[in-house]
Design a protein around this motif. Sequence first.
Motif, short mmCIF file in Angstrom:
data_model
loop_
_atom_site.label_atom_id
_atom_site.label_comp_id
_atom_site.label_asym_id
_atom_site.label_seq_id
_atom_site.Cartn_x
_atom_site.Cartn_y
_atom_site.Cartn_z
N PHE A 134 0.88 -1.46 -0.18
CA PHE A 134 -0.35 0.43 -0.10
C PHE A 134 0.99 1.39 0.02
CE2 PHE A 134 -2.16 -3.57 2.16
CZ PHE A 134 -3.36 -3.85 1.71
N GLY A 135 0.05 2.63 -0.58
CA GLY A 135 1.07 3.76 -0.77
C GLY A 135 0.18 5.02 -1.66
N GLY A 136 0.99 5.68 -1.12
CA GLY A 136 -0.19 6.95 -1.94
C GLY A 136 -0.81 6.92 -1.67
N LYS B 98 -9.28 1.46 6.11
CA LYS B 98 -10.11 1.02 4.84
C LYS B 98 -8.93 -0.49 4.84
CE LYS B 98 -12.45 3.94 2.91
NZ LYS B 98 -12.15 4.72 1.34
N ILE B 99 -7.99 0.19 5.13
CA ILE B 99 -6.09 -0.88 4.37
C ILE B 99 -6.65 -2.35 5.52
CG2 ILE B 99 -4.18 -1.53 4.92
CD1 ILE B 99 -3.49 1.17 3.48
N PHE B 100 -6.21 -1.47 6.91
CA PHE B 100 -6.79 -2.36 7.99
C PHE B 100 -7.77 -3.69 7.45
CE2 PHE B 100 -8.51 -3.60 12.27
CZ PHE B 100 -7.56 -4.27 13.02
N ASN B 101 -8.65 -2.97 7.32
CA ASN B 101 -9.99 -4.18 7.01
C ASN B 101 -9.77 -4.70 5.45
OD1 ASN B 101 -12.21 -3.44 9.05
ND2 ASN B 101 -12.47 -1.14 7.76
N ILE B 102 -9.29 -4.40 4.88
CA ILE B 102 -8.56 -5.91 3.76
C ILE B 102 -7.86 -6.85 4.27
CG2 ILE B 102 -6.75 -4.99 1.82
CD1 ILE B 102 -7.78 -3.31 1.35
N ILE B 103 -7.02 -6.50 5.08
CA ILE B 103 -6.00 -7.02 5.42
C ILE B 103 -6.22 -8.81 6.97
CG2 ILE B 103 -3.84 -7.25 7.10
CD1 ILE B 103 -2.96 -4.46 6.75
N ILE B 104 -7.35 -7.61 7.41
CA ILE B 104 -8.20 -8.63 8.52
C ILE B 104 -8.86 -9.77 7.37
CG2 ILE B 104 -10.23 -8.37 9.30
CD1 ILE B 104 -9.92 -6.07 10.86
N GLU B 105 -9.43 -8.98 6.10
CA GLU B 105 -10.46 -10.28 5.02
C GLU B 105 -9.10 -11.55 4.75
OE1 GLU B 105 -13.74 -10.62 4.59
OE2 GLU B 105 -13.63 -9.36 5.82
N PHE B 106 -8.11 -10.84 4.36
CA PHE B 106 -6.78 -11.76 4.08
C PHE B 106 -6.35 -12.33 4.87
CE2 PHE B 106 -6.61 -8.82 0.16
CZ PHE B 106 -6.70 -9.83 -0.90
N LYS B 107 -6.81 -12.50 5.91
CA LYS B 107 -6.32 -13.19 6.97
C LYS B 107 -7.23 -14.50 7.31
CE LYS B 107 -3.47 -13.00 10.41
NZ LYS B 107 -2.59 -13.82 9.87
N VAL C 57 2.45 -7.13 4.77
CA VAL C 57 1.80 -6.06 3.98
C VAL C 57 3.70 -5.43 4.34
CG1 VAL C 57 0.66 -4.42 4.97
CG2 VAL C 57 -0.22 -6.46 5.73
N ILE C 58 3.46 -4.10 3.21
CA ILE C 58 4.60 -3.54 2.99
C ILE C 58 3.84 -1.88 2.84
CG2 ILE C 58 6.23 -3.30 1.03
CD1 ILE C 58 6.70 -5.77 0.46
N PHE C 59 4.64 -1.21 2.94
CA PHE C 59 4.11 -0.11 2.79
C PHE C 59 4.95 1.10 2.75
CE2 PHE C 59 1.17 -1.34 6.57
CZ PHE C 59 -0.30 -0.40 6.09
#
Length: 133
Positions: A21-23, A34-43, A51-53
Amino acid sequence: MLSYKRLKNISKKMKTIVLKFGGASIFDMASLLKIFNIIIEFKKTYDKVIVIFSAPKGQTRELGSIYNEHHSNRQKLADEVLRYLFIYWLNFGYINPEHLNALTKDIRKDISKIKPEMLKAYVLHLGEHITVN
């Protein structure tokens, strides 16, 4: 780059996935949630989610401007870079005095000693510290 929906539908047999994720995707607190929720879904699907920022929206450009304006005076460059980073961190509510103190010392030392040909790359790289911290 794959969209979130398309990536989610890729083979469920994979055990590890790397998300970057960036920009604009890490521009503010709402974006980070939003990113946190995406990560939870992938987990839920993958054993390991890496996760790379990269730098948030506009940070590389802003740090480049600071470098261009102050690169001939390393003390001033360090002051302006740190001022910029501190303002960004405070806007996110990130306040860890011990960590900020150590990071300040490291950045000042690095800027004073780094080879001239590496200085701009170093300053631009500091945009990564914005999200990691």
